[in-house]
Scaffold this motif. Structure first.
Motif, PDB file in Angstrom:
ATOM      1  N   ALA A  84     -13.668  -2.904   1.916  1.00  0.00           N
ATOM      2  CA  ALA A  84     -12.356  -2.720   2.534  1.00  0.00           C
ATOM      3  C   ALA A  84     -11.290  -3.536   1.801  1.00  0.00           C
ATOM      4  O   ALA A  84     -10.181  -3.039   1.532  1.00  0.00           O
ATOM      5  N   LEU A  85     -11.610  -4.783   1.465  1.00  0.00           N
ATOM      6  CA  LEU A  85     -10.656  -5.623   0.750  1.00  0.00           C
ATOM      7  C   LEU A  85     -10.359  -5.059  -0.627  1.00  0.00           C
ATOM      8  O   LEU A  85      -9.205  -5.111  -1.087  1.00  0.00           O
ATOM      9  N   ARG A  86     -11.377  -4.528  -1.280  1.00  0.00           N
ATOM     10  CA  ARG A  86     -11.163  -3.936  -2.598  1.00  0.00           C
ATOM     11  C   ARG A  86     -10.245  -2.721  -2.509  1.00  0.00           C
ATOM     12  O   ARG A  86      -9.358  -2.520  -3.353  1.00  0.00           O
ATOM     13  N   ALA A  87     -10.456  -1.905  -1.472  1.00  0.00           N
ATOM     14  CA  ALA A  87      -9.603  -0.725  -1.284  1.00  0.00           C
ATOM     15  C   ALA A  87      -8.161  -1.132  -1.030  1.00  0.00           C
ATOM     16  O   ALA A  87      -7.224  -0.530  -1.581  1.00  0.00           O
ATOM     17  N   LEU A  88      -7.981  -2.163  -0.216  1.00  0.00           N
ATOM     18  CA  LEU A  88      -6.620  -2.631   0.050  1.00  0.00           C
ATOM     19  C   LEU A  88      -5.990  -3.217  -1.207  1.00  0.00           C
ATOM     20  O   LEU A  88      -4.792  -3.021  -1.463  1.00  0.00           O
ATOM     21  N   ALA A  89      -6.788  -3.946  -2.015  1.00  0.00           N
ATOM     22  CA  ALA A  89      -6.264  -4.505  -3.259  1.00  0.00           C
ATOM     23  C   ALA A  89      -5.842  -3.402  -4.216  1.00  0.00           C
ATOM     24  O   ALA A  89      -4.810  -3.505  -4.892  1.00  0.00           O
ATOM     25  N   ASP A  90      -6.626  -2.328  -4.278  1.00  0.00           N
ATOM     26  CA  ASP A  90      -6.264  -1.197  -5.135  1.00  0.00           C
ATOM     27  C   ASP A  90      -4.963  -0.545  -4.665  1.00  0.00           C
ATOM     28  O   ASP A  90      -4.116  -0.159  -5.483  1.00  0.00           O
ATOM     29  N   CYS A  91      -4.818  -0.410  -3.337  1.00  0.00           N
ATOM     30  CA  CYS A  91      -3.573   0.155  -2.794  1.00  0.00           C
ATOM     31  C   CYS A  91      -2.378  -0.735  -3.138  1.00  0.00           C
ATOM     32  O   CYS A  91      -1.309  -0.245  -3.521  1.00  0.00           O
ATOM     33  N   LEU A  92      -2.559  -2.026  -3.008  1.00  0.00           N
ATOM     34  CA  LEU A  92      -1.479  -2.963  -3.304  1.00  0.00           C
ATOM     35  C   LEU A  92      -1.076  -2.875  -4.772  1.00  0.00           C
ATOM     36  O   LEU A  92       0.117  -2.886  -5.104  1.00  0.00           O
ATOM     37  N   ALA A  93      -2.065  -2.775  -5.653  1.00  0.00           N
ATOM     38  CA  ALA A  93      -1.760  -2.654  -7.076  1.00  0.00           C
ATOM     39  C   ALA A  93      -1.050  -1.337  -7.378  1.00  0.00           C
ATOM     40  O   ALA A  93      -0.136  -1.285  -8.209  1.00  0.00           O
ATOM     41  N   GLU A 115       5.553  -0.967  -7.611  1.00  0.00           N
ATOM     42  CA  GLU A 115       6.994  -0.718  -7.660  1.00  0.00           C
ATOM     43  C   GLU A 115       7.663  -0.860  -6.288  1.00  0.00           C
ATOM     44  O   GLU A 115       8.889  -0.962  -6.206  1.00  0.00           O
ATOM     45  N   ARG A 116       6.874  -0.896  -5.216  1.00  0.00           N
ATOM     46  CA  ARG A 116       7.431  -1.028  -3.865  1.00  0.00           C
ATOM     47  C   ARG A 116       7.414  -2.471  -3.384  1.00  0.00           C
ATOM     48  O   ARG A 116       7.906  -2.747  -2.288  1.00  0.00           O
ATOM     49  N   TRP A 117       6.863  -3.394  -4.161  1.00  0.00           N
ATOM     50  CA  TRP A 117       6.792  -4.780  -3.710  1.00  0.00           C
ATOM     51  C   TRP A 117       8.179  -5.339  -3.414  1.00  0.00           C
ATOM     52  O   TRP A 117       8.362  -6.097  -2.465  1.00  0.00           O
ATOM     53  N   TRP A 149       5.555   1.528   2.408  1.00  0.00           N
ATOM     54  CA  TRP A 149       4.493   1.910   1.484  1.00  0.00           C
ATOM     55  C   TRP A 149       4.464   3.424   1.296  1.00  0.00           C
ATOM     56  O   TRP A 149       5.028   4.173   2.104  1.00  0.00           O
ATOM     57  N   ARG A 150       3.741   3.872   0.257  1.00  0.00           N
ATOM     58  CA  ARG A 150       3.624   5.305  -0.021  1.00  0.00           C
ATOM     59  C   ARG A 150       2.187   5.805   0.038  1.00  0.00           C
ATOM     60  O   ARG A 150       1.947   6.999   0.204  1.00  0.00           O
ATOM     61  N   GLN A 151       1.205   4.903  -0.107  1.00  0.00           N
ATOM     62  CA  GLN A 151      -0.192   5.305  -0.115  1.00  0.00           C
ATOM     63  C   GLN A 151      -0.692   5.554   1.316  1.00  0.00           C
ATOM     64  O   GLN A 151       0.016   5.333   2.292  1.00  0.00           O
ATOM     65  N   TRP A 152      -1.962   5.982   1.409  1.00  0.00           N
ATOM     66  CA  TRP A 152      -2.555   6.316   2.704  1.00  0.00           C
ATOM     67  C   TRP A 152      -2.544   5.146   3.671  1.00  0.00           C
ATOM     68  O   TRP A 152      -2.494   5.333   4.888  1.00  0.00           O
ATOM     69  N   TRP A 153      -2.574   3.926   3.118  1.00  0.00           N
ATOM     70  CA  TRP A 153      -2.697   2.755   3.994  1.00  0.00           C
ATOM     71  C   TRP A 153      -1.439   2.501   4.818  1.00  0.00           C
ATOM     72  O   TRP A 153      -1.438   1.660   5.696  1.00  0.00           O
ATOM     73  N   ARG A 154      -0.371   3.246   4.514  1.00  0.00           N
ATOM     74  CA  ARG A 154       0.820   3.125   5.346  1.00  0.00           C
ATOM     75  C   ARG A 154       0.512   3.491   6.799  1.00  0.00           C
ATOM     76  O   ARG A 154       1.173   3.003   7.730  1.00  0.00           O
TER      77      ARG A 154
END
Length: 701
Positions: A5-14, A18-20, A520-525
């Motif tokens: 789960a943490l890896r998936a969130l880290a990938d989403c953050l990376a 451009e949205r940071w 955010w723009r990815q699914w994790w939004r």
């Protein structure tokens, strides 16, 4: 599982690198919110020290992977905290601590507000008898009964008036008028008891003359509008053209609130955007008619510059209220984007505007206006980022009739998105939900956009020549349609509903969820949806107080057997009663009997006072001081507007002295315990408070 789960969130953050930057104003706002949430004023060096420490830490860990990002996020929080401290220090000024008067108050007229009955004047450069010079406020606001006595801005006048400190909240968690007045530089409010006397005329000097001239122009415009149109229509037109809503009849204001059209009366993004847009397209169209200009000059950018100037002038004419300043800033940035051939509608633009506003006026973060305006715009941009490709394709593939239908659908969709985004703020600040706002906006917004605001510009151009009668009359027809739309919509069954006040933590939870969903723009939004739902579910928590007491002990309320509030009086503390009922999600309440049984059998009264029994507690609500000695020996709680006798044996005593120190009380009963919240504990010891003591918030006995 956790690592995955943490890896998936880290990938989403990376992937969202451009949205940071969009989270910078969120961090700054968090620092501002943290500052205002403190119960005591922190040392003045706190924010600056935190910023220096974080900057040093960033230099030390600059070669690491994640640490610099964490330090940068914390740095934005520190910057927000520092900005709030600087703002508070810059506006700190004396404020009255007690009522004085009637006394002859002398001051310079800064601003005038025309009311439905009478008027209101803001005075500066003050002299108040019985108040020492170093304790004299920078500004005070006085209400005048007779509109004919309104002075002209810039004059120095003398008014016999009663003046006192700005009002404190009438319940823990209620709106803090004193804090708003503190940041507006107002250290006293009152009312005139004598006529207005001119001491000096309008002063000479370029800046003073400009400011006074602008206020005189606004006042003159309001008077000419009232003379040409008058009534409710005149009041609404004056609000749109001068920024003064005070002349609108209260019933009309209630209709606008109940129908979800109140945003049309506040000069904000819609109005500034319409002014800028109308000027932009008009200037561009006129320049396009001249072939030499159209071929050799960047007419689009010229039109953007003219529109920018028009929006700035509109802000000056309507008095530069905070929502208008924000809207002009955002509109100016959008027009600047046109000058630089960039997209004028982007989330980065909103983030930059929010950053500027929060840093300039940190206290605006706490207001409904800031929250609702930026919330609506951010939600609209986030939604259209998703649907715009599909919308563009549909417009390209359909004919004129289809495009017209898409335009109407766009208005409806915009209204739905904006309504959904602003509803949590409306529930939190105003305890109200409007169910037919989309219906009302479908009618009122097009009328405002295509009829009222274009004529507003025509009236501005016509007024210097005295030819505004015809366009004002035509503008009044459109305003009549809007007023009738508000009246009919507000009168529909179930058009609006009052809800109980939400807990203080509910709005921050919902805002965090909404920001996560929008930025955010990815699914994790989608992870932002649960916090938003959790905030709304707090409405199901029945944590309403069982007993309310105002700061003077003149008005009390108890919860009856049906769960509603019953008031001790219909005449005492009318404003406090209105606020209590609204925060309780109610419009009306029963009153206590003079003698006999009330509150569904939970209250028994006689001439000396009342006894309230609930959840295993007996509470004495004393009317006569003579009854206190007996009450102290037999009850659990004593509440009285008089001083209680020394050695009162009751477990909790709320008397004159406690009320003076702590202000209004909210008491929650449960078997075996009592929780007491007070205004003093809720406000803390801050520069805008005048409390003597601030006990532990929500302390249990």
């Amino acid at each position: 599982m956790v690592r995955v789960a943490l890896r998936a969130l880290a990938d989403c953050l990376a992937a969202e690198r451009e949205r940071w930057i969009l989270w910078a104003p969120v961090g700054i706002g968090t620092g501002v919110a943290g500052y205002f949430a403190l119960p005591v004023e922190p040392p003045g060096w706190t924010g600056a020290a935190a910023v220096l420490v974080l900057l040093s830490a960033m230099l030390l860990v600059r070669r690491r992977a994640v640490a610099p990002l964490v330090c940068l996020a914390l740095l934005t929080v520190g910057l927000g905290f520092t900005a709030a401290q600087i703002r508070t220090a810059s506006v700190t000024a004396p404020a009255l601590v007690r009522e004085v008067g009637p006394v002859p108050v002398t001051g310079r007229v800064i601003a005038i507000d025309r009311l439905e009955k009478g008027g209101r004047v803001l005075l500066g450069d003050l002299s108040i008898p019985r108040v020492e010079e170093q304790a004299t406020p920078r500004r005070i606001r006085l209400r005048l009964r007779d509109a004919a006595q309104l002075p002209m801005p810039g004059e120095r006048v003398r008014i016999v008036a009663v003046v006192g400190p700005p009002g404190v909240p009438v319940a823990p968690g209620a709106y803090d008028f004193a804090r708003a007045a503190f940041f507006a530089g107002i250290g006293g409010v009152g009312y005139a008891v004598g006529p207005v006397q001119q001491v000096e005329p309008v002063p000479a000097g370029a800046w003073a003359d400009l400011m006074a001239g602008t206020e005189r122009m606004r006042l003159t415009m309001a008077m000419r509008i009232d003379g040409a149109v008058g009534g409710a229509e005149g009041g609404v037109i004056a609000a749109l053209m001068t920024g003064q809503q005070t002349a609108i009849p209260e019933q009309v204001m209630e209709d606008f609130r109940g129908s979800g059209l109140a945003h049309l009366l506040s000069i904000s993004g819609l109005h500034v955007g319409l002014v800028a847009g109308l000027v932009f397209f008009a200037v561009r169209a006129l320049l396009a008619l001249v072939e030499a200009l159209a071929l050799n000059w960047p007419i689009k950018k010229i039109a953007a510059v003219v529109a920018m100037a028009a929006s700035f002038c509109y802000m000056l004419v309507v008095g530069s209220p905070v929502p208008t300043e924000r809207s002009v800033l955002m509109t100016g940035l959008a027009l600047a984007a046109i000058l630089m051939d960039r997209n004028p509608f982007s989330m980065r633009l909103i983030a930059f505007a929010a950053t500027v506003v929060i840093v300039k006026e940190p206290e605006s973060l706490l207001g409904a206006s800031f929250q609702m305006s930026f919330g609506a715009v951010a939600a609209l941009i986030a939604a259209y980022e998703v649907i715009s490709p599909y919308w563009t394709r549909m417009r390209r593939e359909t004919g004129p009739v289809g495009r017209a239908a898409l335009h109407l659908a766009g208005i409806a969709l915009t209204s739905v998105i904006a309504s959904l985004a602003t509803t949590p703020f409306s529930m939190f600040h105003f305890q109200q939900v409007q169910y037919y706002g989309v219906l009302a906006n479908m009618i009122a917004v097009p009328v405002t956009s295509f009829w009222v605001m274009p004529l507003c510009l025509v009236v501005y151009l016509a007024m210097p020549f005295g030819t505004e009668q015809l366009p004002l009359t035509a503008m009044g027809w459109g305003v009549t349609v809007i007023i009738e739309t508000a009246r009919v919509t507000a009168g529909l069954p179930g058009a609006s509903q009052l809800v109980a006040a939400m807990p203080g933590f509910a709005l921050p939870v919902m805002v965090c969820g909404g920001l996560w969903l929008a930025l955010w723009r990815q699914w994790w939004r989608l992870l932002g949806i649960p916090p938003m739902a959790a905030g709304l579910l707090t409405l199901m928590l029945d944590d309403r107080p069982d007993i309310m007491v105002d700061g003077a002990g003149k008005l009390m309320a108890v919860r009856d057997a049906s769960g509603a509030l019953a008031l001790s009086s219909r005449t005492a503390g009318r404003f406090a009663a209105e606020v209590w009922l609204r925060r309780d999600g109610a419009q009306e309440a029963d009153t206590w009997p003079r003698e006999g049984i009330g509150a569904g059998g939970m209250l028994s009264c006689d001439r000396a006072g009342c006894l309230y029994r609930s959840k295993g507690h007996t509470v004495a609500l004393a009317k006569a001081r003579q009854a206190l000695a007996e009450d102290c020996a037999v009850v659990d709680i004593v509440i009285s507007a008089d001083p209680a006798p020394r050695g009162c044996a009751a477990g909790l005593v709320i008397d004159l002295w406690r009320l003076r120190r702590h202000g209004a009380h909210a008491i929650r009963l449960s078997p075996g315990s009592v929780r007491v919240d007070t205004v003093a504990a809720d406000r803390g010891l801050r520069p805008w408070t005048s409390t003597v003591e601030a006990p532990r918030k929500g302390g249990d006995r």
